[in-house]
Design a protein around this motif. Structure first.
Motif: not given
Length: 254
Positions: A78, A87, A121, A125
């Motif tokens: 990322v 995302l 994630a 992000a």
């Protein structure tokens, strides 16, 4: 509403699970809307196929071979993507078994991908978005399984329920940073994952889902990807903390 609301030109999107199914369909639509798309998955061959399809449509994709259960891999990928505006955390796995049949290892394996993979994630992000002051959209993948009690999908259902609560919590936390967080909870969609889960009962399961849907058909990865695209763009600028259900109107447990 002007169609320019769906223009992602100049923005970067990071998609996990992009080697096939809903992840691939989402990557293709995001690229088609003008986004620079970073595709992540552990299936290298599938990623190459996705890149070829995006290139065929006139776009370009950057590939990241990684396991979403590995926090370090996800965070590094990322960060490497640069300022991420969108995302789509789509990677996931299924597991059949009830609470009494499943052991801790089963639950840990499913949670490591379906929940922790999404958390890793989203968290990274969000940090990138905040650091660059750009706001953005985090899209998580839940499931229609969160709306019913399916004893045979214990690990999967629990992991997706955790994703729903993560989505709502992050939406509350990140709203002041102009970051929207929403979940997509599809019905039964024909993907490589659901085909493996059906294990020889695909025809029976799909026939049942067609009967349950007022629209009288199965959903496709593209049907779900259009919901992802909506959440990625300015068309959903006032939408956060929501669970969108592209399920063909199915209201009964499946």
């Amino acid at each position: 509403m002007a169609l320019t609301a769906y223009d992602l030109s100049g923005r970067t999107a990071f998609v996990t699970g992009a080697a096939g199914g809903i992840g691939r369909a989402s990557a293709l639509l995001l690229a088609g809307a003008g986004a620079r798309v970073h595709c992540a998955d552990r299936d290298e061959a599938g990623l190459e196929e996705t890149r070829a399809l995006i290139a065929e449509a006139g776009g370009a994709a950057h590939l990241h071979r990684l396991d979403v259960a590995d926090r370090a891999q996800v965070e590094a990928a990322v960060r490497a993507a640069g300022p991420v505006h969108v995302l789509a955390a789509i990677a996931g796995i299924m597991h059949s078994g009830s609470a009494l049949e499943s052991d801790d290892a089963d639950l840990e394996r499913v949670m490591s991908v379906n929940f922790l993979g999404v958390l890793h994630a989203c968290r990274e992000a969000a940090r990138v978005m905040i650091a660059h002051g750009i706001g953005g959209s985090l899209i998580t993948m839940a499931s229609g399984a969160v709306d019913s009690a399916r004893p045979d999908l214990f690990c999967y259902s629990v992991s997706k329920a955790a994703v729903v609560q993560l989505t709502r919590t992050l939406a509350s936390e990140l709203g002041p940073h102009k970051i929207r967080v929403n979940a997509v909870a599809p019905g039964w969609i024909r993907t490589p994952m659901t085909e493996r889960h059906a294990a020889g009962e695909q025809e029976r399961v799909e026939s049942m889902m067609v009967r349950l849907s007022p629209l009288g058909r199965l959903g496709t990865p593209e049907d779900v990807a259009h919901t992802v695209l909506y959440l990625a763009t300015d068309a959903s600028a006032f939408t956060t903390g929501q669970i969108l259900r592209p399920n063909g109107g199915v209201s009964m447990p499946w």
